[in-house]
Design a protein around this motif. Sequence first.
Motif, PDB file in Angstrom:
ATOM      1  N   ARG A  33     -45.932  37.425  58.475  1.00  0.00           N
ATOM      2  CA  ARG A  33     -46.631  38.724  58.294  1.00  0.00           C
ATOM      3  C   ARG A  33     -46.851  38.983  56.798  1.00  0.00           C
ATOM      4  NH1 ARG A  33     -40.622  41.446  59.436  1.00  0.00           N
ATOM      5  NH2 ARG A  33     -40.471  39.646  60.643  1.00  0.00           N
ATOM      6  N   PRO A  34     -47.585  40.125  56.531  1.00  0.00           N
ATOM      7  CA  PRO A  34     -47.946  40.239  55.141  1.00  0.00           C
ATOM      8  C   PRO A  34     -46.723  40.557  54.001  1.00  0.00           C
ATOM      9  CG  PRO A  34     -49.528  41.484  56.163  1.00  0.00           C
ATOM     10  CD  PRO A  34     -48.271  40.792  57.260  1.00  0.00           C
ATOM     11  N   VAL A  35     -46.590  40.340  52.923  1.00  0.00           N
ATOM     12  CA  VAL A  35     -45.858  40.943  51.962  1.00  0.00           C
ATOM     13  C   VAL A  35     -46.326  41.893  51.205  1.00  0.00           C
ATOM     14  CG1 VAL A  35     -44.467  39.944  49.829  1.00  0.00           C
ATOM     15  CG2 VAL A  35     -44.928  38.364  51.883  1.00  0.00           C
ATOM     16  N   VAL A  36     -45.311  42.965  50.856  1.00  0.00           N
ATOM     17  CA  VAL A  36     -45.608  44.059  50.084  1.00  0.00           C
ATOM     18  C   VAL A  36     -45.197  43.718  48.707  1.00  0.00           C
ATOM     19  CG1 VAL A  36     -44.941  46.449  49.717  1.00  0.00           C
ATOM     20  CG2 VAL A  36     -45.079  45.335  52.067  1.00  0.00           C
ATOM     21  N   LEU A  37     -46.187  44.130  47.667  1.00  0.00           N
ATOM     22  CA  LEU A  37     -46.215  44.104  46.332  1.00  0.00           C
ATOM     23  C   LEU A  37     -45.741  45.461  45.770  1.00  0.00           C
ATOM     24  CD1 LEU A  37     -49.140  42.022  45.269  1.00  0.00           C
ATOM     25  CD2 LEU A  37     -46.914  41.173  46.033  1.00  0.00           C
ATOM     26  N   ALA A  38     -44.184  45.520  45.782  1.00  0.00           N
ATOM     27  CA  ALA A  38     -43.791  47.076  45.663  1.00  0.00           C
ATOM     28  C   ALA A  38     -44.461  47.396  44.340  1.00  0.00           C
ATOM     29  CB  ALA A  38     -42.092  47.072  45.442  1.00  0.00           C
ATOM     30  N   ASP A  39     -44.539  46.924  43.175  1.00  0.00           N
ATOM     31  CA  ASP A  39     -45.185  47.423  41.888  1.00  0.00           C
ATOM     32  C   ASP A  39     -46.415  47.795  42.009  1.00  0.00           C
ATOM     33  OD1 ASP A  39     -45.643  44.651  42.140  1.00  0.00           O
ATOM     34  OD2 ASP A  39     -45.914  44.413  40.051  1.00  0.00           O
ATOM     35  N   ARG A  40     -47.093  47.410  42.827  1.00  0.00           N
ATOM     36  CA  ARG A  40     -48.650  48.071  43.085  1.00  0.00           C
ATOM     37  C   ARG A  40     -48.482  49.063  44.192  1.00  0.00           C
ATOM     38  NH1 ARG A  40     -53.196  43.864  43.115  1.00  0.00           N
ATOM     39  NH2 ARG A  40     -52.864  42.912  40.851  1.00  0.00           N
ATOM     40  N   CYS A  41     -47.763  49.018  45.441  1.00  0.00           N
ATOM     41  CA  CYS A  41     -47.784  50.139  46.180  1.00  0.00           C
ATOM     42  C   CYS A  41     -47.448  51.453  45.836  1.00  0.00           C
ATOM     43  CB  CYS A  41     -46.579  49.722  47.507  1.00  0.00           C
ATOM     44  SG  CYS A  41     -46.838  50.796  48.708  1.00  0.00           S
ATOM     45  N   THR A  42     -48.504  52.395  45.952  1.00  0.00           N
ATOM     46  CA  THR A  42     -48.368  53.755  45.862  1.00  0.00           C
ATOM     47  C   THR A  42     -47.977  54.755  46.892  1.00  0.00           C
ATOM     48  OG1 THR A  42     -50.406  54.188  46.550  1.00  0.00           O
ATOM     49  CG2 THR A  42     -50.244  53.702  44.093  1.00  0.00           C
ATOM     50  N   ALA A  43     -47.475  54.021  48.230  1.00  0.00           N
ATOM     51  CA  ALA A  43     -47.125  54.793  49.475  1.00  0.00           C
ATOM     52  C   ALA A  43     -48.234  55.737  50.087  1.00  0.00           C
ATOM     53  CB  ALA A  43     -45.808  55.418  49.099  1.00  0.00           C
ATOM     54  N   CYS A  44     -49.370  55.258  49.712  1.00  0.00           N
ATOM     55  CA  CYS A  44     -50.143  56.191  50.358  1.00  0.00           C
ATOM     56  C   CYS A  44     -50.487  56.402  51.852  1.00  0.00           C
ATOM     57  CB  CYS A  44     -51.713  55.618  49.803  1.00  0.00           C
ATOM     58  SG  CYS A  44     -52.458  54.384  50.412  1.00  0.00           S
ATOM     59  N   GLY A  45     -49.966  55.313  52.511  1.00  0.00           N
ATOM     60  CA  GLY A  45     -49.588  55.467  54.038  1.00  0.00           C
ATOM     61  C   GLY A  45     -51.131  54.939  54.616  1.00  0.00           C
ATOM     62  N   GLU A  46     -52.189  54.357  54.018  1.00  0.00           N
ATOM     63  CA  GLU A  46     -53.358  53.881  54.595  1.00  0.00           C
ATOM     64  C   GLU A  46     -53.041  52.746  55.374  1.00  0.00           C
ATOM     65  OE1 GLU A  46     -57.181  53.798  52.398  1.00  0.00           O
ATOM     66  OE2 GLU A  46     -56.240  55.353  51.209  1.00  0.00           O
ATOM     67  N   CYS A  47     -52.273  51.766  55.047  1.00  0.00           N
ATOM     68  CA  CYS A  47     -51.859  50.752  55.979  1.00  0.00           C
ATOM     69  C   CYS A  47     -51.171  50.947  57.169  1.00  0.00           C
ATOM     70  CB  CYS A  47     -51.164  49.547  55.194  1.00  0.00           C
ATOM     71  SG  CYS A  47     -49.611  50.382  54.718  1.00  0.00           S
ATOM     72  N   VAL A  48     -50.325  52.148  57.015  1.00  0.00           N
ATOM     73  CA  VAL A  48     -49.636  52.559  58.302  1.00  0.00           C
ATOM     74  C   VAL A  48     -50.676  53.167  59.118  1.00  0.00           C
ATOM     75  CG1 VAL A  48     -47.991  54.199  59.084  1.00  0.00           C
ATOM     76  CG2 VAL A  48     -47.555  53.266  56.766  1.00  0.00           C
ATOM     77  N   GLU A  49     -51.727  53.804  58.926  1.00  0.00           N
ATOM     78  CA  GLU A  49     -52.570  54.502  59.823  1.00  0.00           C
ATOM     79  C   GLU A  49     -53.476  53.421  60.472  1.00  0.00           C
ATOM     80  OE1 GLU A  49     -52.962  57.758  60.506  1.00  0.00           O
ATOM     81  OE2 GLU A  49     -50.967  57.973  59.329  1.00  0.00           O
ATOM     82  N   ILE A  50     -53.812  52.378  59.525  1.00  0.00           N
ATOM     83  CA  ILE A  50     -54.872  51.572  60.275  1.00  0.00           C
ATOM     84  C   ILE A  50     -54.127  50.380  61.197  1.00  0.00           C
ATOM     85  CG2 ILE A  50     -54.399  49.811  58.427  1.00  0.00           C
ATOM     86  CD1 ILE A  50     -57.771  50.995  60.241  1.00  0.00           C
ATOM     87  N   CYS A  51     -52.772  50.087  60.965  1.00  0.00           N
ATOM     88  CA  CYS A  51     -52.081  49.057  61.835  1.00  0.00           C
ATOM     89  C   CYS A  51     -52.296  49.306  63.053  1.00  0.00           C
ATOM     90  CB  CYS A  51     -50.604  48.977  61.158  1.00  0.00           C
ATOM     91  SG  CYS A  51     -49.922  47.636  62.244  1.00  0.00           S
ATOM     92  N   PRO A  52     -52.852  48.355  64.058  1.00  0.00           N
ATOM     93  CA  PRO A  52     -53.050  48.415  65.363  1.00  0.00           C
ATOM     94  C   PRO A  52     -51.756  48.315  66.181  1.00  0.00           C
ATOM     95  CG  PRO A  52     -53.820  46.490  64.544  1.00  0.00           C
ATOM     96  CD  PRO A  52     -53.505  47.324  63.561  1.00  0.00           C
ATOM     97  N   ARG A  53     -50.553  47.713  65.478  1.00  0.00           N
ATOM     98  CA  ARG A  53     -49.555  47.505  66.321  1.00  0.00           C
ATOM     99  C   ARG A  53     -48.348  48.528  65.889  1.00  0.00           C
ATOM    100  NH1 ARG A  53     -48.835  43.755  70.308  1.00  0.00           N
ATOM    101  NH2 ARG A  53     -46.853  43.505  69.517  1.00  0.00           N
ATOM    102  N   ASP A  54     -48.631  49.458  65.052  1.00  0.00           N
ATOM    103  CA  ASP A  54     -47.899  50.236  64.451  1.00  0.00           C
ATOM    104  C   ASP A  54     -46.447  49.636  63.925  1.00  0.00           C
ATOM    105  OD1 ASP A  54     -49.217  52.705  65.032  1.00  0.00           O
ATOM    106  OD2 ASP A  54     -48.307  52.658  67.037  1.00  0.00           O
ATOM    107  N   ALA A  55     -46.976  48.556  63.076  1.00  0.00           N
ATOM    108  CA  ALA A  55     -45.928  47.567  62.636  1.00  0.00           C
ATOM    109  C   ALA A  55     -45.524  47.696  61.185  1.00  0.00           C
ATOM    110  CB  ALA A  55     -46.388  46.337  62.862  1.00  0.00           C
ATOM    111  N   ILE A  56     -46.169  48.892  60.752  1.00  0.00           N
ATOM    112  CA  ILE A  56     -45.597  49.175  59.037  1.00  0.00           C
ATOM    113  C   ILE A  56     -45.116  50.665  59.054  1.00  0.00           C
ATOM    114  CG2 ILE A  56     -46.392  49.350  56.789  1.00  0.00           C
ATOM    115  CD1 ILE A  56     -48.916  47.845  57.919  1.00  0.00           C
TER     116      ILE A  56
END
Length: 60
Positions: A33-56
Motif C-alpha cells: 500500500r502507499p506510504v503517506v508523506l506526512a510533511d506534505r499532506c494537507t489533509a485535503c481529503g481528495e485521496c479519501v474521496e477517490i479511493c474505490p475501496r474506501d481504504a483511506i
Amino acid sequence: MPADPLIITDDCTACGACLLTCPEHALRPAPGRPVVLADRCTACGECVEICPRDAIDLLA
C-alpha cells in the motif's frame, strides 16, 4: 497537522488512484500500500474521496 494525517487500511489494493489524485504528491508507492508523506499532506481529503475501496481514513 498530525504526524499521520491519513491512515491507509488493509482494504487497500494499491490501485494507485490516490497517488494520481493527490495535489501535494504526499503519497508514494510502496509494497502492499502507499506510504503517506506526512510533511506534505494537507489533509485535503481528495485521496479519501477517490479511493474505490474506501481504504483511506482522514484523521485530521
